[in-house]
Design a protein around this motif. Structure first.
Motif, mmCIF file in Angstrom:
data_model
loop_
_atom_site.group_PDB
_atom_site.id
_atom_site.type_symbol
_atom_site.label_atom_id
_atom_site.label_comp_id
_atom_site.label_asym_id
_atom_site.label_seq_id
_atom_site.Cartn_x
_atom_site.Cartn_y
_atom_site.Cartn_z
ATOM 1 N N LEU A 197 -6.405 3.141 -5.450
ATOM 2 C CA LEU A 197 -4.892 2.723 -5.458
ATOM 3 C C LEU A 197 -4.720 1.762 -6.529
ATOM 4 O O LEU A 197 -3.761 2.128 -7.482
ATOM 5 N N LEU A 198 -5.495 0.671 -6.749
ATOM 6 C CA LEU A 198 -5.257 -0.120 -7.613
ATOM 7 C C LEU A 198 -5.556 0.244 -9.059
ATOM 8 O O LEU A 198 -4.978 -0.325 -10.041
ATOM 9 N N SER A 199 -6.346 1.424 -9.126
ATOM 10 C CA SER A 199 -6.694 1.661 -10.542
ATOM 11 C C SER A 199 -5.673 2.607 -11.336
ATOM 12 O O SER A 199 -5.666 2.982 -12.521
ATOM 13 N N THR A 200 -4.684 2.838 -10.387
ATOM 14 C CA THR A 200 -3.486 3.590 -11.400
ATOM 15 C C THR A 200 -2.587 2.447 -11.803
ATOM 16 O O THR A 200 -2.710 1.471 -11.868
ATOM 17 N N ASP A 201 -1.260 3.016 -12.433
ATOM 18 C CA ASP A 201 -0.219 2.268 -13.006
ATOM 19 C C ASP A 201 0.682 1.908 -12.062
ATOM 20 O O ASP A 201 1.657 1.048 -12.357
ATOM 21 N N ARG A 202 0.685 2.076 -10.967
ATOM 22 C CA ARG A 202 1.692 2.027 -9.822
ATOM 23 C C ARG A 202 1.806 0.454 -9.667
ATOM 24 O O ARG A 202 3.188 0.059 -9.425
ATOM 25 N N ALA A 203 0.740 -0.320 -9.656
ATOM 26 C CA ALA A 203 1.042 -1.702 -9.470
ATOM 27 C C ALA A 203 1.804 -2.309 -10.606
ATOM 28 O O ALA A 203 2.857 -3.002 -10.354
ATOM 29 N N ALA A 204 1.462 -1.881 -11.824
ATOM 30 C CA ALA A 204 2.243 -2.501 -12.979
ATOM 31 C C ALA A 204 3.685 -1.958 -12.998
ATOM 32 O O ALA A 204 4.742 -2.798 -13.293
ATOM 33 N N GLU A 205 3.943 -0.825 -12.571
ATOM 34 C CA GLU A 205 5.427 -0.283 -12.470
ATOM 35 C C GLU A 205 5.875 -1.228 -11.542
ATOM 36 O O GLU A 205 7.295 -1.339 -11.632
ATOM 37 N N MET A 206 5.243 -1.386 -10.217
ATOM 38 C CA MET A 206 5.969 -2.127 -9.168
ATOM 39 C C MET A 206 6.450 -3.505 -9.787
ATOM 40 O O MET A 206 7.678 -3.935 -9.386
ATOM 41 N N SER A 239 0.911 -1.297 0.102
ATOM 42 C CA SER A 239 -0.013 -0.054 0.124
ATOM 43 C C SER A 239 0.856 1.102 0.093
ATOM 44 O O SER A 239 0.518 2.177 -0.620
ATOM 45 N N ASN A 240 2.126 1.256 0.525
ATOM 46 C CA ASN A 240 2.963 2.410 0.838
ATOM 47 C C ASN A 240 3.227 2.887 -0.777
ATOM 48 O O ASN A 240 3.632 3.714 -1.180
ATOM 49 N N TYR A 241 3.586 1.761 -1.519
ATOM 50 C CA TYR A 241 4.078 1.997 -2.782
ATOM 51 C C TYR A 241 3.074 2.552 -3.809
ATOM 52 O O TYR A 241 3.352 3.602 -4.615
ATOM 53 N N LEU A 242 1.839 2.028 -3.500
ATOM 54 C CA LEU A 242 0.950 2.624 -4.207
ATOM 55 C C LEU A 242 0.530 3.947 -4.053
ATOM 56 O O LEU A 242 0.023 4.865 -4.892
ATOM 57 N N THR A 243 0.905 4.288 -2.752
ATOM 58 C CA THR A 243 0.453 5.747 -2.217
ATOM 59 C C THR A 243 1.450 6.752 -2.588
ATOM 60 O O THR A 243 1.488 7.760 -2.507
ATOM 61 N N GLY A 244 2.879 6.156 -3.318
ATOM 62 C CA GLY A 244 3.928 7.170 -3.704
ATOM 63 C C GLY A 244 5.231 6.971 -3.379
ATOM 64 O O GLY A 244 6.199 7.457 -3.795
ATOM 65 N N THR A 245 5.360 5.736 -2.367
ATOM 66 C CA THR A 245 6.847 5.416 -1.904
ATOM 67 C C THR A 245 7.454 4.887 -3.163
ATOM 68 O O THR A 245 6.995 3.584 -3.611
ATOM 69 N N ASP A 246 8.500 5.436 -3.643
ATOM 70 C CA ASP A 246 9.249 4.823 -4.682
ATOM 71 C C ASP A 246 10.548 3.758 -4.310
ATOM 72 O O ASP A 246 11.086 3.196 -5.064
ATOM 73 N N ASP A 247 10.917 3.755 -3.090
ATOM 74 C CA ASP A 247 11.959 3.098 -2.675
ATOM 75 C C ASP A 247 11.556 1.646 -2.221
ATOM 76 O O ASP A 247 11.014 1.371 -1.310
ATOM 77 N N LEU A 248 11.782 0.878 -3.330
ATOM 78 C CA LEU A 248 11.492 -0.780 -3.156
ATOM 79 C C LEU A 248 12.169 -1.386 -2.096
ATOM 80 O O LEU A 248 11.885 -2.280 -1.272
ATOM 81 N N PRO A 273 -9.376 -7.911 -10.173
ATOM 82 C CA PRO A 273 -9.284 -7.997 -11.616
ATOM 83 C C PRO A 273 -8.528 -6.769 -11.942
ATOM 84 O O PRO A 273 -7.565 -6.716 -13.034
ATOM 85 N N LEU A 274 -8.139 -5.822 -11.027
ATOM 86 C CA LEU A 274 -7.475 -4.624 -11.319
ATOM 87 C C LEU A 274 -5.888 -5.158 -11.294
ATOM 88 O O LEU A 274 -4.995 -4.643 -12.228
ATOM 89 N N ILE A 275 -5.777 -5.937 -10.416
ATOM 90 C CA ILE A 275 -4.239 -6.498 -10.332
ATOM 91 C C ILE A 275 -3.920 -7.344 -11.451
ATOM 92 O O ILE A 275 -2.460 -7.345 -11.808
ATOM 93 N N SER A 276 -4.727 -7.879 -11.876
ATOM 94 C CA SER A 276 -4.665 -8.915 -13.183
ATOM 95 C C SER A 276 -4.124 -8.355 -14.261
ATOM 96 O O SER A 276 -3.219 -8.939 -15.158
ATOM 97 N N SER A 277 -4.273 -6.991 -14.514
ATOM 98 C CA SER A 277 -3.729 -6.425 -15.748
ATOM 99 C C SER A 277 -2.256 -6.007 -15.484
ATOM 100 O O SER A 277 -1.583 -5.657 -16.539
ATOM 101 N N ALA A 278 -1.713 -6.081 -14.172
ATOM 102 C CA ALA A 278 -0.327 -5.669 -14.276
ATOM 103 C C ALA A 278 0.741 -7.099 -14.067
ATOM 104 O O ALA A 278 1.949 -6.993 -13.923
ATOM 105 N N ILE A 279 0.077 -8.323 -14.200
ATOM 106 C CA ILE A 279 0.901 -9.612 -14.053
ATOM 107 C C ILE A 279 0.621 -10.452 -15.290
ATOM 108 O O ILE A 279 -0.268 -10.145 -16.232
#
Length: 734
Positions: free
Chosen positions: A626-635, A590-599, A660-666
Motif C-alpha cells: 500500500l505504501l509503495s503507491t503515491d497515495r501517501a504523498a497525495e494524502m 489504511s482506508n485512504y491507501l486502499t482507495g477512500t478519498d473522503d479525508l 523508508p517508503l513514507i519518508s518520500s512523502a514528507i
C-alpha cells in the motif's frame, strides 16, 4: 546580503555537533563516573553485599589459625673469634643486596627440608591435622598398623615441606638487621616449634654453607702442601749432598724473615780460633824475646822467691849496719851476719841465672809455637778459600731451600686459617624465641570484612566496566551526534508512568515532559529555513522506544502555538496513537491507501485545540504494498491544504520497509533513540536505510532518559534539560 532567519537557524543547527562535542569534553571526569555508578547502582550494591556475606561466611566457617614468631639478627660481618679471614672477604659497608639474599635464603626449600627432618614432621599426625589434612581424606597419611612404605613416606615429606613453605612468613624489621620468622597453623604448639626450629636450621644451614665454601680451598691447599713438602725435602737433600761433597760443615745459621742471611762453617770457625791463637803466640813470643834480651827483666822482678831472698838480704844488711856502729867487722855477730849476706848473694845470683836460662827456653818455645800456628792458619785459609768458592753453589741450594720452606709454611698457615675461619661464630643469632600463642591470629572478622569490601568494590568495578563495554546503547545525549551524525533535538526524561497517564502529563504545560518536548519543538523550528517543517514523520529503530509518544507530544506542542496540526498514525502493523486520545481505531490511514478519498470521514477532531487525528485504520494484509503507491504523498498534500502541519507516526525501521517508503512523502524525519536501548550499530543501520531512500533527517530525540545517569544532566527533568541550543548548560534560576 543579509542572512534570513531560516539561514541563521540552519547555521546554528550545523554548529550544534561541535557544540555538543565541546560540552562533552568539558564534562568533569568525576561526573561521568558518578553517572555510571548511578546507572549500575543495583549491580554495584548487589556485588558488594554478596562479597560481604561471603567474607562473613568464610570467617565464621574458617578454622582458627595460630601464628608464632621468632626474631633473629643477621649481622653483616661474622663474629671474629680469631683474627683470621675466611675465603670470602666481607664488605664492611651496609649492603642491601646482602640482606635481600638472606631474606630469600630464609624462604628456601632447603631450610624447610631441614626443619621437616629435625622435627620428624613426616610422621607427625598432629602437624598434618593442624593444616587440615586428616587420614580420612589423605590416603598416604592413613595408619594401617604397619610402617609406611617408602613411597608414602616420600609423599609425606614432600607434603610437609610444601606446608612449611606455604605457611612460613619472613618479615624484615624496617631499618634494622632484625628479621621476624612467623609460622601459622591450626596448632599453637606446632606454630611455635616450627618458628623456633626454622631459625635454628637457618643458622645451621648458614654454617654448613660457609664450611662447604672452604672445602674446595682446603682440598687444593692439601694437595699444594704435599707438593711443596716434596720440593722442600728435595731441595734440602741437594743441599746436604753438596755440603758433604765439598766438606762444608755449617755450625750456625742466621735467619731473617725466613731467609738465611748468614752462616758459620767449621773451617771458618777453626780459622778464627787458629788466628786468635796465632795472635796470642806472637804476642807471647815478642814478650819473651824482650825478656830474653833484658836478662830476665820482668821475670826476675816478678819472681817471688827472688824477691824474698832480696828482702832477706836487705834485712841482714840493715842489722849488719847497726852492729858496725858499735862494733868492729871482726865482731862475731857482725861476721855471722856477713856470712849470711854472702850466702844470700850466692842464692840470688843462682836464682837470677836460673831465671835468665828459663826465659831463653820460653822464647824458643814461643817462636816454635808461633810458626806452627801460622802454618795451620795458612792451611785453613786455603781450605776456606776453596769452600767459599763452593759456597756460591751452596747458597743457591740454600736459597732454594728457604724459598720452598717459606712457600710451604705460608700455605700451611693459610690452611690453618681457613680451618679456623670455617668454624668461627655465626653472624646470625636468635634474639627472641617464639612463644606458644595464647589466641588465634585468624580469622579476623573486621579485617576479613574490610578485605571483602575491597574485593566487592573491585569485582563491582570489573562488572560495571564489562557491562558498560557490552552495553552499546547510547546512554548520554552528548553521544548522539558523535555516534550517529544527527543533530540532537532534545532529550526526553523517563516518566515512570503508564501510557494512559502520559497524555495527561504532556498536556500540562508545566510538566517536565511538556517542557522537554517544547525544547524539541524549538530545535525543530531551527532545522529548516521556514521554521517547523510542514510535514515530518517520527520513527525509531524498533518498537517501544517512545516514537508514538513523541509524535503525540510534538503534535500537541505545535497545536498549542495556534497552528492547525494533523496527526497521522501510519503504523498500520501496531497502531497506538488512538489509545492516547482514548479513541477507537476504525477507519483511517489504511482506508485512504486502499482507495477512500473522503479525508473528512477519516480525520477526527480531538479534545486538544487545533489538533486532528487520523488513526491507522484496519491492518492491511501487506502494508508495504500500500505504501509503495503515491497515495501517501497525495494524502499529505491534501492534508497540508487544510492544516499547517502534518505529523506522521511511522513504523520502526528494523525489519520493515514502511518508514523508508513514507519518508518520500514528507519533508523530514525525526528519529527517536531510546536511552540505553538499541546498539549504535543497529541505529546506524536504520539510518543507512533512510539515507538510501533520500530521506531528510531533521535530527534525533533521546527518550526515556534519566538525567541522574548522565554526566552532563544533573539538574532534574525540568529546566535542567535546557531549551533549544542551551542544551547541556546549567540554567540559572529566574
Amino acid at each position: 546580503m543579509a542572512a534570513s532567519p531560516s539561514d541563521e537557524g540552519s547555521t546554528l543547527m550545523d554548529d550544534q555537533p561541535d557544540r555538543q562535542a565541546r560540552i562533552r569534553n568539558e564534562t568533569p571526569l568525576i561526573r561521568e563516573y558518578w553517572a555510571i555508578l548511578l546507572r549500575q547502582k543495583w549491580v554495584v550494591g548487589g556485588i558488594i553485599v554478596l562479597a560481604l556475606l561471603a567474607g562473613l561466611a568464610m570467617t565464621l566457617l574458617a578454622t582458627p589459625q595460630y601464628t608464632a614468631s621468632s626474631r633473629i639478627e643477621i649481622s653483616r660481618q661474622d663474629q671474629q673469634i680469631t683474627n683470621v679471614e675466611g675465603v670470602d672477604k666481607g664488605d664492611r659497608t651496609f649492603d642491601q643486596e646482602f640482606y635481600d639474599t638472606q631474606y630469600e635464603l630464609l624462604r628456601t626449600r632447603a631450610i624447610a627440608e631441614r626443619v621437616a627432618r629435625e622435627l620428624r614432621l613426616a610422621n607427625n599426625a598432629e602437624f598434618f591435622a593442624a593444616h587440615g589434612l586428616e587420614p580420612d581424606n589423605t590416603p598416604f597419611l592413613a595408619d594401617n598398623g604397619a610402617a609406611p612404605t617408602r613411597e608414602d613416606l616420600a609423599r609425606r615429606e614432600k607434603t610437609a615441606v610444601g606446608l612449611l613453605l606455604g605457611n612460613i612468613s619472613i618479615s624484615p624489621v624496617s631499618r634494622s638487621a632484625l628479621v621476624d620468622i612467623s609460622y601459622t597453623s591450626g596448632s599453637p604448639t606446632i606454630s611455635a616449634q616450627v618458628a623456633n626450629e626454622w631459625a635454628r636450621q637457618f643458622i645451621a644451614e648458614s654454617n654448613d654453607r660457609r664450611y662447604e665454601s672452604t672445602a674446595d680451598a682446603r682440598e687444593f691447599l692439601e694437595r699444594r702442601l704435599a707438593e711443596l713438602l716434596e720440593e722442600v725435602e728435595e731441595s734440602e737433600r741437594k743441599l746436604v749432598n753438596y755440603a758433604n761433597e765439598n766438606d762444608i760443615v755449617i755450625l750456625d745459621r742466621v735467619e731473617q724473615d725466613g731467609d738465611t742471611v748468614g752462616s758459620t762453617s767449621l773451617v771458618s770457625r777453626n780459622l778464627d780460633a787458629m788466628n786468635q791463637a796465632l795472635n796470642e803466640a806472637t804476642a807471647q813470643r815478642v814478650r819473651l824475646e824482650s825478656e830474653a834480651r833484658t836478662g830476665g827483666g820482668a821475670a826476675t822482678v816478678n819472681n817471688s822467691a827472688l824477691s824474698n831472698l832480696r828482702a832477706r838480704r836487705a834485712e841482714l844488711r840493715a842489722q849488719y849496719a847497726e852492729l858496725m856502729v858499735q862494733f868492729e867487722p871482726g865482731y862475731p855477730a857482725a861476721r855471722n851476719l856477713q856470712e849470711q849476706i854472702s850466702t844470700l848473694n850466692q842464692a840470688i845470683a843462682q836464682e837470677e841465672a836460673r831465671i835468665r836460662g828459663g826465659a831463653g827456653d820460653d822464647y824458643r818455645a814461643a817462636v816454635e809455637r808461633e810458626e806452627t800456628l801460622r802454618a795451620r792458619v795458612n792451611a785453613l785459609t786455603g781450605q776456606l778459600r776453596n769452600q767459599e768458592r763452593a759456597r756460591i753453589q751452596y747458597n743457591l741450594y740454600q736459597n732454594e731451600v728457604d724459598t720452598n720452606r717459606q712457600l710451604y709454611e705460608s700455605v700451611l698457615q693459610r690452611y690453618r686459617e681457613i680451618g679456623v675461619a670455617s668454624v668461627g661464630a655465626s653472624n646470625i643469632s636468635i634474639v627472641d624465641e617464639a612463644q606458644v600463642p595464647g589466641g588465634p591470629s585468624s580469622p579476623n572478622l573486621p579485617l576479613n570484612l574490610l578485605v571483602s569490601l575491597f574485593a566487592g568494590v573491585a569485582l563491582a568495578g570489573i562488572a560495571v566496566f564489562l557491562l558498560e563495554q557490552l552495553d552499546e546503547g547510547i546512554r548520554d545525549p552528548a553521544e548522539i551526534t558523535p555516534q550517529t551524525g544527527l543533530p540532537l533535538l532534545g532529550a526526553i526524561p523517563t516518566s515512570g508512568v503508564e501510557n494512559e497517564e502520559i497524555s495527561e502529563i504532556i498536556r500540562d504545560p508545566k510538566s517536565d515532559l511538556s517542557e522537554a518536548y517544547l525544547t524539541v519543538r524549538s530545535n525543530l523550528a531551527m532545522s529548516t529555513r521556514h521554521g517547523v517543517p510542514k510535514s515530518f514523520m517520527v520513527t525509531s529503530s524498533r518498537p517501544a522506544e517512545g516514537k508514538s509518544t513523541t509524535s503525540y507530544a510534538l503534535a500537541s506542542v505545535i497545536a498549542r502555538t495556534g497552528k492547525r496540526v494533523a496527526l497521522v498514525d501510519a503504523d498500520m502493523r501496531s497502531p497506538s496513537i488512538h489509545t492516547l486520545f482514548d479513541a477507537k481505531n476504525e477507519d483511517g490511514f489504511s482506508n485512504y491507501l486502499t482507495g477512500t478519498d473522503d479525508l473528512r470521514s477519516l480525520i477526527h477532531e480531538t479534545d486538544i485545540p487545533n489538533l486532528w487525528l487520523m488513526t491507522a485504520g484496519r491492518t492491511p494484509p501487506s502494508a508495504a504494498e500500500l505504501l509503495s503507491t503515491d497515495r501517501a504523498a497525495e494524502m499529505v498534500a491534501k492534508l497540508l491544504e487544510q492544516f499547517d502541519h502534518v505529523v506522521v507516526d511511522a513504523p520502526p525501521l528494523l525489519g520493515l520497509a514502511d518508514a523508508p517508503l513514507i519518508s518520500s512523502a514528507i519533508d523530514g524525519v525525526v528519529y527517536v533513540i531510546e536511552a540505553r536501548g538499541v546498539p549504535v550499530r543497529g541505529i546506524n543501520l536504520s539510518l543507512e536505510r533512510l539515507h538510501d531512500s533520500n530521506a531528510n533527517l531533521l535530527g534525533a530525540v533521546m527518550t526515556k532518559f534519566s538525567g541522574k545517569e548522565s554526566s552532563q544532566y544533573g539538574y532534574g527533568y525540568g529546566y535542567g534539560y535546557g531549551y533549544g541550543l542551551n542544551y547541556g548548560r546549567e540554567e540559572k534560576p529566574a
